[in-house]
Design an enzyme around this catalytic site. Structure first.
Site, PDB file in Angstrom:
ATOM      1  N   ARG A  31      -0.470  13.001   5.331  1.00  0.00           N
ATOM      2  CA  ARG A  31       0.367  12.112   6.147  1.00  0.00           C
ATOM      3  C   ARG A  31       1.479  12.883   6.851  1.00  0.00           C
ATOM      4  O   ARG A  31       1.782  12.632   8.025  1.00  0.00           O
ATOM      5  CB  ARG A  31       0.935  11.005   5.271  1.00  0.00           C
ATOM      6  N   SER A  89      -5.138  13.692  -6.772  1.00  0.00           N
ATOM      7  CA  SER A  89      -4.175  14.052  -5.736  1.00  0.00           C
ATOM      8  C   SER A  89      -3.002  14.822  -6.356  1.00  0.00           C
ATOM      9  O   SER A  89      -2.726  14.695  -7.557  1.00  0.00           O
ATOM     10  CB  SER A  89      -3.650  12.791  -5.036  1.00  0.00           C
ATOM     11  N   LYS A 146       2.569   0.746  -8.395  1.00  0.00           N
ATOM     12  CA  LYS A 146       2.377  -0.128  -7.228  1.00  0.00           C
ATOM     13  C   LYS A 146       0.918  -0.181  -6.786  1.00  0.00           C
ATOM     14  O   LYS A 146       0.540  -1.038  -5.986  1.00  0.00           O
ATOM     15  CB  LYS A 146       3.293   0.267  -6.072  1.00  0.00           C
ATOM     16  N   ASP A 147       0.082   0.723  -7.334  1.00  0.00           N
ATOM     17  CA  ASP A 147      -1.348   0.710  -7.021  1.00  0.00           C
ATOM     18  C   ASP A 147      -2.172  -0.047  -8.055  1.00  0.00           C
ATOM     19  O   ASP A 147      -3.401  -0.120  -7.933  1.00  0.00           O
ATOM     20  CB  ASP A 147      -1.883   2.144  -6.940  1.00  0.00           C
ATOM     21  N   ASN A 199      -3.415  11.781   1.184  1.00  0.00           N
ATOM     22  CA  ASN A 199      -2.311  12.162   0.309  1.00  0.00           C
ATOM     23  C   ASN A 199      -1.066  12.492   1.125  1.00  0.00           C
ATOM     24  O   ASN A 199      -1.076  12.437   2.363  1.00  0.00           O
ATOM     25  CB  ASN A 199      -2.725  13.323  -0.611  1.00  0.00           C
ATOM     26  N   VAL A 200       0.004  12.813   0.430  1.00  0.00           N
ATOM     27  CA  VAL A 200       1.294  13.038   1.097  1.00  0.00           C
ATOM     28  C   VAL A 200       1.187  14.149   2.129  1.00  0.00           C
ATOM     29  O   VAL A 200       1.679  14.018   3.261  1.00  0.00           O
ATOM     30  CB  VAL A 200       2.383  13.351   0.050  1.00  0.00           C
ATOM     31  N   ARG A 215       2.813  -4.442   3.886  1.00  0.00           N
ATOM     32  CA  ARG A 215       4.255  -4.718   3.719  1.00  0.00           C
ATOM     33  C   ARG A 215       5.078  -3.862   4.665  1.00  0.00           C
ATOM     34  O   ARG A 215       5.943  -4.376   5.402  1.00  0.00           O
ATOM     35  CB  ARG A 215       4.675  -4.450   2.270  1.00  0.00           C
ATOM     36  N   ARG A 216       4.840  -2.557   4.644  1.00  0.00           N
ATOM     37  CA  ARG A 216       5.625  -1.665   5.505  1.00  0.00           C
ATOM     38  C   ARG A 216       5.435  -2.026   6.973  1.00  0.00           C
ATOM     39  O   ARG A 216       6.399  -2.053   7.748  1.00  0.00           O
ATOM     40  CB  ARG A 216       5.238  -0.208   5.251  1.00  0.00           C
ATOM     41  N   THR A 264       0.744   3.846   8.740  1.00  0.00           N
ATOM     42  CA  THR A 264       0.894   3.302   7.392  1.00  0.00           C
ATOM     43  C   THR A 264      -0.352   2.492   7.044  1.00  0.00           C
ATOM     44  O   THR A 264      -0.952   1.864   7.917  1.00  0.00           O
ATOM     45  CB  THR A 264       2.142   2.414   7.260  1.00  0.00           C
ATOM     46  N   CYS A 269      -3.618  -7.237  -1.877  1.00  0.00           N
ATOM     47  CA  CYS A 269      -3.215  -6.103  -1.042  1.00  0.00           C
ATOM     48  C   CYS A 269      -3.209  -6.464   0.440  1.00  0.00           C
ATOM     49  O   CYS A 269      -2.733  -5.697   1.268  1.00  0.00           O
ATOM     50  CB  CYS A 269      -4.114  -4.907  -1.299  1.00  0.00           C
ATOM     51  N   SER A 290       0.052   0.288   4.529  1.00  0.00           N
ATOM     52  CA  SER A 290       0.688  -0.792   3.778  1.00  0.00           C
ATOM     53  C   SER A 290       0.977  -1.998   4.666  1.00  0.00           C
ATOM     54  O   SER A 290       1.777  -1.893   5.610  1.00  0.00           O
ATOM     55  CB  SER A 290       2.002  -0.288   3.172  1.00  0.00           C
ATOM     56  N   ARG A 303      -4.055   6.827   5.995  1.00  0.00           N
ATOM     57  CA  ARG A 303      -4.258   7.018   4.569  1.00  0.00           C
ATOM     58  C   ARG A 303      -4.374   8.498   4.270  1.00  0.00           C
ATOM     59  O   ARG A 303      -4.285   9.327   5.156  1.00  0.00           O
ATOM     60  CB  ARG A 303      -5.498   6.245   4.100  1.00  0.00           C
TER      61      ARG A 303
END
Length: 303
Positions: A152, A10, A82-83, A148-149, A128-129, A124, A237, A126, A146
């Site tokens: 999204r 990525s 974080k991954d 890449n940036v 958590r988010r 998202t 996760c 995540s 999901r």
């Protein structure tokens, strides 16, 4: 023979690999050809339509890089910390980390969480988010997003979703100035967010010695403490967990948070302690938060 750096393909992963290559060149006086970046295609990159938790968790980002490391195709692996799984595969050592970047989130699609329209769809992947958003705004609808940036950001631009959250560190590394920063008192980050980690083979003393000069010790210390909190919780996760350690003078300040998936419950705590006490203190805090939590939160953890 060139020093081989393994990475996902990525744009963000490649940017982080080039940061690592540049750091090694500066530290050792190497030339351009002394370092080679090897792209390793991971399962996490190939499967984009489901949450990580449903298809194998964080190992989907790391197992192919670990295999390439163990069979000698690469000398080191570069990861967004974080991954990286809390428990590393046998034979793999977490050897170094680059200086940590901004740990905060950026909200794409609105000026603030409060400014999101009622019932807004927030993409998202995540837990958590999603949990943190619902804790503040139960009306929000979270959808799996999901990719890449760029993928999204395009989903928000096209109106496929109303908003998304991305790590400020990743956007900064890509030169993207989009979005509104979410301050830490409103949203605590994932463990190790903003940190780039470097893995090597255990016992590969030559490689470990090459990495030592580029290891940013304050980042390594803080991220290790945050990962100890995850380990003490038994989090996966699937588990909405946030954690942040910061060095303050001779000690460390820590905050941790566990949530129900739907945001209906949030348990949070923290401490200030001497650095050598931090691992014991995060284990105690994990036990305390789990002890206070109701079934909806406790059921997400194995510890």
């Amino acid at each position: 023979m060139s020093f081989k750096i393994g990475t996902r393909g990525s744009p963000l992963a490649l940017a982080q690999a080039h940061m690592t290559a540049d750091a090694l060149r500066r530290a050792h006086g190497w030339g351009e050809s002394d370092v080679e970046i090897i792209i390793i295609h991971t399962t996490g990159d190939k499967v984009q339509d489901r949450a990580l938790a449903e298809i194998g968790g964080k190992a989907l980002w790391t197992k192919e890089l670990d295999a390439a490391l163990m069979d000698g195709r690469i000398d080191i692996g570069v990861h967004s910390m974080k991954d990286v799984e809390t428990i590393l595969k046998d034979g793999i050592s977490l050897a170094a980390m680059l200086p940590r970047a901004d740990v905060r989130e950026r909200l794409i699609g609105a000026a603030s969480i409060a400014a999101l329209p009622h019932g807004a769809r927030v993409g998202t992947s995540s837990p958590r988010r999603a949990a943190q958003l619902k804790a503040k705004r139960p009306d929000l609808v979270t959808e799996i997003l999901r990719g890449n940036v760029a993928t999204r950001l395009a989903k928000v631009e096209s109106g496929a979703i109303d908003a998304t959250l991305l790590a400020a560190a990743g956007l900064d590394r890509l030169g993207q100035t989009v979005g509104s920063l979410i301050e830490l008192d409103e949203m605590l980050p994932a463990s190790a967010q903003g940190a780039v980690g470097i893995t090597a083979r255990e016992g590969d003393e030559a490689t470990l010695a090459r990495l030592e000069p580029i290891n940013h010790l304050p980042t390594f210390q803080c991220v290790t403490i945050e990962r100890a909190f995850l380990a003490a919780l038994g989090g996966t996760c699937h588990s909405p967990v946030a954690a942040l350690a910061r060095l303050e003078g001779e000690g460390v300040s820590f905050r941790g948070q566990i949530l129900a998936e739907d945001g209906s419950e949030c348990q949070e705590g923290g401490f200030n302690a001497a650095l050598h006490e931090a691992h014991d203190r995060v284990a105690a805090l994990a036990a305390e938060l789990l002890g206070r939590a109701g079934p909806a939160v406790r059921g997400l953890f194995t510890a």
